[in-house]
Design an enzyme around this catalytic site. Structure first.
Site, PDB file in Angstrom:
ATOM      1  N   ASP A   1       0.828  -1.205   0.000  1.00 27.24           N
ATOM      2  CA  ASP A   1       0.000   0.000   0.000  1.00 27.24           C
ATOM      3  C   ASP A   1       0.868   1.263   0.000  1.00 27.24           C
ATOM      4  O   ASP A   1       1.857   1.335   0.743  1.00 27.24           O
ATOM      5  CB  ASP A   1      -0.873  -0.025   1.275  1.00 27.24           C
ATOM      6  CG  ASP A   1      -1.917   1.074   1.297  1.00 27.24           C
ATOM      7  OD1 ASP A   1      -2.720   1.126   0.364  1.00 27.24           O
ATOM      8  OD2 ASP A   1      -1.920   1.867   2.260  1.00 27.24           O
TER       9      ASP A   1
ATOM     10  N   GLU B   1       1.658  -0.350  -5.014  1.00 26.45           N
ATOM     11  CA  GLU B   1       0.763   0.735  -5.426  1.00 26.45           C
ATOM     12  C   GLU B   1       1.618   1.994  -5.521  1.00 26.45           C
ATOM     13  O   GLU B   1       1.986   2.584  -4.500  1.00 26.45           O
ATOM     14  CB  GLU B   1      -0.345   0.936  -4.381  1.00 26.45           C
ATOM     15  CG  GLU B   1      -1.345   1.968  -4.824  1.00 26.45           C
ATOM     16  CD  GLU B   1      -2.078   2.676  -3.686  1.00 26.45           C
ATOM     17  OE1 GLU B   1      -3.108   3.284  -3.960  1.00 26.45           O
ATOM     18  OE2 GLU B   1      -1.607   2.631  -2.527  1.00 26.45           O
TER      19      GLU B   1
HETATM   20  C1  NOJ Z   1      -4.328   3.182  -0.809  1.00 25.75           C
HETATM   21  C2  NOJ Z   1      -5.514   2.283  -0.674  1.00 25.75           C
HETATM   22  O1  NOJ Z   1      -5.767   1.683  -1.912  1.00 25.75           O
HETATM   23  C3  NOJ Z   1      -6.646   3.142  -0.167  1.00 25.75           C
HETATM   24  O2  NOJ Z   1      -7.868   2.444  -0.214  1.00 25.75           O
HETATM   25  C4  NOJ Z   1      -6.311   3.631   1.216  1.00 25.75           C
HETATM   26  O3  NOJ Z   1      -7.291   4.538   1.664  1.00 25.75           O
HETATM   27  C5  NOJ Z   1      -4.956   4.340   1.241  1.00 25.75           C
HETATM   28  N1  NOJ Z   1      -3.944   3.653   0.499  1.00 25.75           N
HETATM   29  C6  NOJ Z   1      -4.470   4.492   2.662  1.00 25.75           C
HETATM   30  O4  NOJ Z   1      -4.077   3.227   3.156  1.00 25.75           O
END
Ligand code: NOJ
Ligand code: CA
Length: 560
Positions: free
Chosen positions: A205, A250
């Protein structure tokens, strides 16, 4: 075909499928999806043909950011089941040849995590340095917030000590301090724990935020060194513990920087990264009926060649807003106008809260063309649960929750997701033309013309043609901007894909170089065989039509 490549670098032609356990299948009818419910549906995923199941956060959480606010990294939220149930899910998936990856959320914790509860007690608490603090009034950071509807600063004043803590996301998600060796050690321990439980890798993440050193003191920066080295260490640790575990990051930043996150030419950083730029350009191309924005992105992407371990993950949708943040304001307006013109379809001023079928106004030709592109572009495709049956969204739900509605298994109003009373369901289902009555697994399962059967065929053909995941990508020249002709080549395998971005039919002409006389093109989804004249080929496409053509050299008698 080299054995080491195809077996060990399994992620290069994997098919990723992401789910949130709480919205997938409810086994005890309390209205919340759970791990035993998921275990019972693994056979569905096996039948679909996916090879990697990505579990969104399932850890104990106050659930203020749908589980991305964690209070215990070493457990399962009791609403979803137990660690024992998790092992059953992993074992069942492995038995069906499906790997399981987990969301690794290490940029921040919940403010209710025991570490943060300790940290905020006093400036000399042993956990104080697990987070990032400052003792002077922070500057205006309103342009840095990720959720502009809820936050206006990335710093929050803590009343007990009068200092401010860093939170790149919501204020209830304080950022961890990775310059602290104790924090880094704990992260390795978390990775080690889940790999020991059988997890095959992680979707990491918010990677750029983890490595961001905002608020670190000069001494902390020195101690941390190059933040990219921390990524490398996690990758090599995971490799030592598992042999072939992956990190799927991500990372929504320009390609040049993404190249660094892959570990540059050495490719010893993140194993895979989602292609956010390609995704946004794809939507611009769809909106304009013009393949050029997508070609531009893929060409730019190709100018940063990947190391042998690295791979792109392509996607059309995920659980968040469909972000268009990397387009210009004018381009974003074009995509908004085409796919989400109403204010309730948009979120954060940068994204859409819709799924693909509703954005394409239910036009099956256009929807299928978009998914054909997803599976034929160079890289590994990633799906968000429900895409395979053409689920829509519930716009009455706020923000990103609109696309996080329960999986629709049957035609009943609750989609067969749960037998709990409607007001007990974790989220309300759509009631429009995308309601379970119209869109569900049961009705589509044995219908050869359904979306589900179509996606199953795409997955099967993608897996059958490793050149799509492994190959060298090139755009084949031809004059029509509404059409994309591209080819993927790997060893002596080659597939040419042709996509029409326009609603009207087209006649397409192009020439393939390096083909021996007598080479034919075999339609991957049918049996038609097209002959070429000196590499030149002519074909017709319906509106939003597409073809995948396998190049068959004379003397090649393989079935595919
Ligand atoms: C990216 C995640 O995909 C999202 O859903 C989340 O709110 C943020 N990171 C914070 O963890
Ligand atoms: Ca349940």
């Amino acid at each position: 075909m080299r054995i080491t490549d195809t077996s060990d670098r399994w992620w290069k032609n994997a098919v990723v499928y992401s789910i949130d356990v709480e919205t997938f299948a409810d086994s005890n009818n309390d209205g919340i999806g759970d791990l035993p419910g998921l275990a019972q549906r693994i056979h569905y995923l096996a039948e679909l043909g996916i090879t990697v199941l990505w579990l969104m956060p399932f850890y104990p959480s106050p659930d203020r950011d749908d589980g991305y606010d964690i209070t215990d990294f070493y457990n399962v939220d009791p609403r979803l089941g137990t660690l024992g149930d998790m092992v059953e899910v992993i074992r069942t998936a492995h038995d069906r040849g499906i790997r399981v990856i987990a969301d690794l959320v290490i940029n921040h914790t919940s403010d209710e995590h025991p570490w943060f509860k300790e940290a905020r007690k006093s400036v000399d608490n042993p956990y104080r340095d697990w987070y990032v603090w400052r003792d002077t009034t922070p500057p205006d950071t309103s342009d840095k917030v990720v959720f502009p509807d809820a936050e206006d600063s990335i710093w929050e004043k803590d009343q007990t000590t009068g200092q401010w803590y860093l939170h790149n996301f919501y204020k209830f998600q304080p950022d961890l301090n990775i310059a602290n060796p104790k924090v880094r050690d704990e992260i390795f321990k978390i990775v080690g724990f889940w790999t020991q439980m059988g997890i095959d890798g992680f979707r990491v993440d918010a990677v750029p935020f983890i490595l961001e050193t905002t608020g670190y003191t000069a001494a902390e920066k020195r101690q941390l060194g190059d933040p990219q080295d921390f990524l490398r260490e996690i990758t090599s640790f995971l490799g030592r513990r598992t042999g072939d575990g992956i990190l799927l990051g991500e990372v929504n930043i320009p390609y040049k920087q993404q190249h660094t996150y892959f570990g540059g030419d050495r490719g010893d950083g993140l194993t895979m990264q989602f292609d956010f730029i390609g995704m946004q350009s794809l939507y611009l191309s769809l909106a304009r009926h013009d393949a050029r924005p997508l070609v531009k992105a893929l060409t730019q992407r190709g100018s940063f060649p990947l190391g042998p371990e690295s791979q792109w993950a392509n996607f059309l949708r995920n659980h968040d807003e469909l972000t268009l943040d990397k387009l210009t304001d004018k381009q974003r307006e074009e995509v908004f106008a085409a796919f989400g013109p109403e204010p309730d379809m948009q979120v954060f001023g940068r994204g859409l809260k819709r799924r693909v079928p509703s954005m394409m106004e239910g036009d099956p030709r256009r929807i299928r063309m978009a998914y054909s592109l997803l599976f034929s572009l160079p890289g590994t495709p990633s799906l968000f649960y429900g895409e395979e049956i053409g689920m829509g969204e519930n716009l009455a739900e706020s923000g990103r929750m609109a696309v996080r509605t329960p999986m629709q298994w049957t035609s009943e109003p609750d989609g067969g997701f749960s037998d709990a009373p409607p007001d007990k369901l974790v989220a309300p289902l759509p009631t429009d033309g995308f309601s379970p009555e119209h869109v569900n697994v049961a009705d589509q399962r044995s219908d050869p013309d359904s979306m589900l059967s179509f996606i199953r065929r795409l997955i099967f053909r993608y897996r059958q043609h490793p050149e799509l995941g492994w190959g060298t990508f090139e755009v084949v020249d031809q004059p029509d901007h509404a059409v994309l002709v591209h080819s993927s080549r790997w060893e002596d395998h080659r597939v040419v894909a042709v996509h029409n971005f326009d609603a009207g039919g087209r006649r397409v002409e192009f020439t393939l170089t390096d083909v021996e006389p007598g080479t034919t093109l075999v339609d991957v989804f049918g049996d038609e065989r097209l002959s070429m004249d000196d590499g030149r080929i002519e074909l017709t496409l319906d509106g939003y039509g597409f073809r995948w053509l396998r190049v068959q050299q004379p003397g090649d008698h393989r079935l595919w």
